[in-house]
Write an enzyme that holds these catalytic residues in place. Structure first.
Site, PDB file in Angstrom:
ATOM      1  N   ARG A  81       0.743  -1.196  -0.002  1.00 22.85           N
ATOM      2  CA  ARG A  81      -0.027  -0.201   0.001  1.00 22.85           C
ATOM      3  C   ARG A  81       0.865   1.303  -0.009  1.00 22.85           C
ATOM      4  O   ARG A  81       0.638   2.182  -1.017  1.00 22.85           O
ATOM      5  CB  ARG A  81      -0.799   0.045   1.133  1.00 22.85           C
ATOM      6  N   ASP A  85      -4.671   3.402   2.528  1.00 23.24           N
ATOM      7  CA  ASP A  85      -5.264   3.091   1.217  1.00 23.24           C
ATOM      8  C   ASP A  85      -6.042   4.446   0.718  1.00 23.24           C
ATOM      9  O   ASP A  85      -6.926   4.254   0.054  1.00 23.24           O
ATOM     10  CB  ASP A  85      -6.215   1.700   1.419  1.00 23.24           C
ATOM     11  N   ASP A 104     -10.562   6.336  15.377  1.00 22.45           N
ATOM     12  CA  ASP A 104     -11.233   7.178  14.665  1.00 22.45           C
ATOM     13  C   ASP A 104     -12.470   7.648  15.240  1.00 22.45           C
ATOM     14  O   ASP A 104     -12.570   8.727  15.561  1.00 22.45           O
ATOM     15  CB  ASP A 104     -11.602   6.899  13.083  1.00 22.45           C
ATOM     16  N   HIS A 121     -13.334   3.200   0.978  1.00 23.20           N
ATOM     17  CA  HIS A 121     -13.885   2.159   0.070  1.00 23.20           C
ATOM     18  C   HIS A 121     -15.218   1.716   0.762  1.00 23.20           C
ATOM     19  O   HIS A 121     -15.494   0.636   0.319  1.00 23.20           O
ATOM     20  CB  HIS A 121     -12.848   1.312  -0.020  1.00 23.20           C
TER      21      HIS A 121
HETATM   22  N1  UDP Z   1      -4.013  -0.819  10.164  1.00 23.47           N
HETATM   23  C1  UDP Z   1      -2.699  -0.926  11.034  1.00 23.47           C
HETATM   24  N2  UDP Z   1      -2.501  -2.021  11.818  1.00 23.47           N
HETATM   25  C2  UDP Z   1      -3.173  -3.087  11.424  1.00 23.47           C
HETATM   26  C3  UDP Z   1      -4.032  -3.149  10.665  1.00 23.47           C
HETATM   27  C4  UDP Z   1      -4.587  -2.017   9.773  1.00 23.47           C
HETATM   28  O1  UDP Z   1      -2.446   0.306  11.279  1.00 23.47           O
HETATM   29  O2  UDP Z   1      -2.798  -4.117  12.168  1.00 23.47           O
HETATM   30  C5  UDP Z   1      -4.238   0.629   9.623  1.00 23.47           C
HETATM   31  C6  UDP Z   1      -4.132   0.430   7.955  1.00 23.47           C
HETATM   32  O3  UDP Z   1      -2.756   0.492   7.743  1.00 23.47           O
HETATM   33  C7  UDP Z   1      -4.990   1.415   7.471  1.00 23.47           C
HETATM   34  C8  UDP Z   1      -6.161   1.392   8.510  1.00 23.47           C
HETATM   35  O4  UDP Z   1      -5.640   0.891   9.717  1.00 23.47           O
HETATM   36  O5  UDP Z   1      -4.362   2.595   7.389  1.00 23.47           O
HETATM   37  C9  UDP Z   1      -7.477   0.645   8.115  1.00 23.47           C
HETATM   38  O6  UDP Z   1      -6.944  -0.686   7.650  1.00 23.47           O
HETATM   39  P1  UDP Z   1      -7.775  -1.122   6.519  1.00 23.47           P
HETATM   40  O7  UDP Z   1      -7.813  -0.419   5.483  1.00 23.47           O
HETATM   41  O8  UDP Z   1      -6.931  -2.657   6.336  1.00 23.47           O
HETATM   42  O9  UDP Z   1      -9.201  -1.567   7.045  1.00 23.47           O
HETATM   43  P2  UDP Z   1     -10.538  -0.853   7.047  1.00 23.47           P
HETATM   44  O10 UDP Z   1     -11.031  -0.624   8.165  1.00 23.47           O
HETATM   45  O11 UDP Z   1     -10.617   0.125   6.039  1.00 23.47           O
HETATM   46  O12 UDP Z   1     -11.605  -1.885   6.232  1.00 23.47           O
HETATM   47 MN    MN Z   2      -9.167   0.427   4.398  1.00 24.44          MN
END
Ligand code: UDP
Ligand code: MN
Length: 271
Positions: free
Chosen positions: A29, A103, A185, A209
C-alpha cells in the site's frame, strides 16, 4: 463603518499530514502513496507505522516513524498509533492536522482549499460522517457522538487540537478507547463532539472504500480531496479523460497512478 474580514491564507506548509500504516502494508500500500501524491507534500507528510524499514525511511527522507505501538490490529495498538500522530501534530506547531489511511489517495491542492474554507484558530473538525448515530458509556453516562470515518481522512485545526490534548495522545487515547470501547477514529470524534461539544464539519470531497467508488463521476475527480480502494472497489478510470496515459489493471490495481497522471500529468511516473 468597515467590516474587516480575516482571511486564512494558510499554505500547504501549514498542514501536518499523517498516514497510518503497518509494516505488513509497506510493500502493498504505502509504495503507491510514496510514488504518487506523497511527492507533492514530502516535507509535511509523515508515515506512522509499527516496524522498522530502512528502505522506506530512506525513500521518504526520514519521514517514516516507527511508533513501537505494537503490531497487530488491536484497539490499543491502533489507538497508540493514532495518538502518536496527534502528539507529532502538536509538536510540529503546524496549523492543521489532516490524517489518512494507507489506502487513501490525497489531492494536496484540494486539501488546501478544503481547510481554507475554515479558520485554524477556531475549533474545526472536518470529515465524512460515519454511520450517523453512536453512543458510548463514559463516566457512568451514555453520550451521543459523531465521528469522521477514518478511512476517508479528516482534518483538525490547531485550536481544537490543543483542547484535545488531555485525551488525544498516545497514552491517553487508548485509555479513552478502553473506557468507551470504541475505535481510534471514533475516539477522536468522541473527544471532539461529546466531550468538547464541537460539531463536525462535513465534506463530501472525502472518500473511503465504504462507498461505491465506481459511482464517482470521473469529471469530478479533480474536485475531490481523497479517494480510496479495496480489492473489488476502485474508481472508474475507463473514461476518455484517461486516454493520454493509461496503466493497465495489472500495473495499477489501485488506480492511483492513473488518477495521479490525470491530476498531475507532469509527474515523473507519467512520462
Ligand atoms: N492498520 C494498522 N494496523 C493493522 C491493521 C490496519 O495500522 O494491524 C491500519 C491500516 O494501515 C489502515 C487502517 O488501519 O491505514 C485501516 O485498515 P484497513 O484499510 O486494512 O481496514 P478498513 O478499516 O479500511 O476496512
Ligand atoms: Mn481501508
Amino acid at each position: 463603518r468597515t467590516v474587516t474580514v480575516r482571511r486564512n491564507n494558510v499554505t500547504l506548509n501549514d498542514i501536518f499530514i499523517s498516514i497510518k500504516t503497518s509494516k505488513v502494508f509497506h510493500q502493498s500500500r504505502v509504495v503507491h502513496i510514496v510514488k504518487t501524491w506523497f511527492n507533492l507534500v514530502k516535507d509535511q507528510t509523515y508515515i506512522f507505522t509499527d516496524g522498522d524499514d530502512d528502505q522506506l525511511n530512506h525513500t521518504t527522507h526520514g519521514h517514516m516513524i516507527n511508533t513501537r505501538c505494537g503490531e497487530g490490529r488491536t484497539r490499543p495498538n491502533l489507538g497508540c498509533k493514532m495518538g502518536s500522530e496527534f502528539d507529532a501534530f502538536l509538536a510540529s506547531g503546524r496549523k492543521w492536522w489532516c490524517r489518512f489511511d494507507d489506502d487513501n489517495y490525497v489531492n494536496p491542492a484540494r486539501l488546501l482549499q478544503l481547510v481554507n474554507r475554515f479558520n485554524w484558530w477556531s475549533d474545526v473538525y472536518i470529515g465524512r460522517l460515519s454511520v450517523p448515530f453512536f453512543a458510548a458509556r463514559y463516566h457512568g453516562k451514555w453520550r451521543r457522538y459523531k465521528f469522521a470515518h477514518g478511512g476517508a481522512g479528516c482534518c483538525i485545526s490547531r485550536s481544537l487540537g490543543k483542547r484535545m490534548e488531555p485525551w488525544g495522545g498516545r497514552k491517553s487515547l487508548p485509555r479513552l478507547q478502553n473506557i468507551t470501547s470504541i475505535n481510534d477514529d471514533a475516539a477522536l470524534g468522541f473527544i471532539i463532539t461529546a466531550i468538547l461539544k464541537v460539531n463536525i464539519s462535513l465534506s463530501d470531497q472525502l472518500h473511503s472504500h465504504y462507498e461505491r467508488l465506481a459511482d464517482l463521476n470521473p469529471s469530478t475527480f479533480s474536485e475531490q480531496v481523497s479517494f480510496s480502494y479495496s480489492k473489488q472497489n476502485t474508481i472508474n478510470t475507463d473514461h476518455k479523460k484517461f486516454k493520454s496515459k493509461s496503466f493497465s489493471r495489472q500495473q495499477d490495481p489501485t488506480r492511483f497512478y492513473s488518477l495521479h497522471c490525470l491530476l498531475y500529468p507532469a509527474a515523473d511516473i507519467c512520462q
